[in-house]
Design a protein around this motif. Structure first.
Motif, short mmCIF file in Angstrom:
data_model
loop_
_atom_site.label_atom_id
_atom_site.label_comp_id
_atom_site.label_asym_id
_atom_site.label_seq_id
_atom_site.Cartn_x
_atom_site.Cartn_y
_atom_site.Cartn_z
N ASN A 17 -3.59 0.98 -3.14
CA ASN A 17 -3.79 -0.37 -2.63
C ASN A 17 -3.58 -1.59 -3.51
N VAL A 45 0.66 -1.33 0.01
CA VAL A 45 0.20 0.03 -0.06
C VAL A 45 0.88 1.27 0.03
N MET A 61 -3.44 -1.04 4.89
CA MET A 61 -3.58 0.33 4.63
C MET A 61 -4.05 1.16 5.95
#
Lengths: 186, 311
Positions: free
Chosen positions: A99, A64, B22
């Motif tokens: 992502n 990411v 993330m």
């Protein structure tokens, strides 16, 4: 009591196990630059961001990226202002993210130093828009450092970045994006 | 129980998908501050200063022009025959400090200006406004007046004026910005002892963008004292200006209609002798051109590999 001890022990082993095998690499000072110049541009349209955050999980191949749009630096402050104000609207959309997943994970041996070709695919979010992007590049393993380098093109239209007609021939339809990040073991 | 434990272990092993990665990255990053930028397009709104400073290493050359009184009619070509000019150079020393010099045709006045950004507006928490200090010293350099006799001395200090402003601006939306300008103008010499040497004023101004690069602006300074000040026997009025602003690449072009012809703080805020009610208006324009003198840090010039022809 014995049962509880066993359970606790197992949990501890499990916790240790995951932390040993979760090989994660990270940086906060990755570099991403873009070039949207055309042969008719009166000046070079390019910006550099040296504060890109990146996290890679070598076990799953997930990777990411995240950056602050206002972190892009330009040769001219005015271009920086226009980039943020008129093109990226970075008050509204302060972050860009990617992502992704390494699609050829099996070909990369993170345990062995060397340079490997890699392909990543995933969802890029920029200017509030999502877009599937595939990029090819290299992954270089050197000790407990991993270097990611890639180049790809991002189409301005895909992210609803509007270029006024007046300067349509001076700003490229696709920006060439260059990624350079050196990750350290987390 | 052991089953549950195994489930937990399994779960933690499967858990790390890209989404979680993330989230993990977000947790590891310090909270980023999102500062508002480009509250105003230029360092001056119409006559007066805005909260904006120039970028580091940027030089701004401004030509400001105010034509004569429109009410003079055709004999004066609606004021076009009688213009006052100000030429200025401003430089951004760093992100929060700007210095400038200027020369004005009116009273042959020279300026030294300074602007300091004290606070920056933040989006999502933090300061709701941008605050800057603006200071200006000016000296008029016209020949000394004839004095009644040698017991009177014309001191250099008689020529000096000082302006201090706290500029409080807020960008309410992408298209609308507003600012307040509490001001103190100090006159070392006024026309009569009936007037104070200090004029306090409160200014307000806004900018509303109606297209991608053009905007309507307005500015008003309300004097809190010294409204009875006379300048060479003429009454003074508060200044109100409306303008149109367009940006074209490195230029900002501003056209305005105002009742002040002077271009220094001490003239337009405290010594405007013409008024809207008498239709004594002045057309004018400002042209700002910026030059990058020192390239910003963090920007590394691209390698010269043949494609530098693009420059």
């Amino acid at each position: 009591m014995k049962k509880i001890l066993v359970v606790t022990g197992l949990m501890l082993i499990a916790a240790c196990g995951t932390s040993v095998y979760a090989q994660k690499y990270m940086t906060r000072t990755g570099k991403i630059s873009f070039d949207a110049s055309t042969p008719t541009s009166p000046e070079k349209i390019d910006g550099k961001n040296n504060e890109v955050a990146c996290l890679l999980d070598t076990k799953t191949g997930d990777v990411v990226f995240q950056l602050q749009v206002k972190g892009f630096k330009f040769e001219k402050q005015l271009m920086e202002e226009h980039f943020n104000e008129k093109y990226m609207e970075s008050d509204r959309f302060p972050k860009s993210t990617f992502n992704a997943k390494i699609t050829n994970l099996s070909e990369i041996n993170f345990g062995k130093d060397g340079t490997y070709n890699a392909t990543v695919a995933g969802k890029m979010n920029m200017h509030g828009q999502d877009k599937e992007i595939t990029a090819t590049g290299t992954i270089t393993v050197a000790g407990n450092k991993i270097k990611i380098s890639a180049k790809f093109k991002a189409k301005l239209d895909d992210f609803k970045i509007v270029v006024p007609n007046l300067v349509a021939d001076k700003v490229a339809k696709e920006a060439l994006v260059t990624v350079d990040a050196e990750l350290n073991q987390k | 129980m052991i089953g549950l434990c195994l489930a937990v272990t399994l779960f933690s092993a499967i858990k790390s998908s890209a989404q979680d990665l993330m989230a993990e990255l977000n947790n590891d990053l310090p909270k980023q501050k999102n500062y508002a930028f480009a509250t105003f397009k230029s360092t001056r709104l119409i006559d007066g200063a805005t909260v904006e400073c120039l970028g580091q290493g940027v030089l701004d050359f401004r030509i400001s022009h105010r034509f004569g009184d429109v009410s003079q009619g055709l004999s004066d070509f609606y004021g076009m025959d009688n213009a006052l000019t100000r030429l200025s150079l401003d430089y951004g020393v760093n992100k929060w400090l700007m210095v400038g010099i200027a020369h004005n045709v009116f009273d042959k006045e020279d300026n030294g200006d300074i602007k300091i950004k004290l606070l920056r507006q933040q989006i999502g928490g933090g300061s709701p406004v941008t605050v800057s200090y603006f200071g200006s010293i000016s000296v008029q350099t016209t020949p000394a007046p004839t004095l009644p006799d040698s017991t009177y001395k014309w001191l250099f200090s008689n020529r000096l004026y000082f302006a201090n402003q706290i500029l409080i601006g807020r960008k309410f939306s992408k298209t609308f910005s507003f600012q307040l300008m509490p001001t103190l103008v100090h006159y070392n010499l006024v026309d009569s002892s009936k007037f104070s040497n200090n004029t306090f004023a409160l200014g307000a101004g806004f900018r509303w963008m109606f297209t991608r690069s053009s905007a309507v602006t307005a500015e008003y300074y309300y004097r809190l004292n010294n409204t009875n000040m006379l300048v060479q026997g003429q009454p003074t009025y508060n200044v109100f200006s409306i303008g149109y602003e367009v940006e074209t690449g490195g230029h900002v072009f501003q056209v305005m209609l105002t009742n002040a012809q002077g271009l220094t703080e001490r003239t337009f805020i405290g010594q405007t002798t013409q008024s809207w009610s008498k239709q004594q208006l002045h057309l004018g324009f400002n042209i700002s051109r910026v030059f990058t003198i020192v390239k910003p840090k963090g920007y590394v010039a691209p390698a010269k590999d043949g494609d530098d022809k693009k420059w």
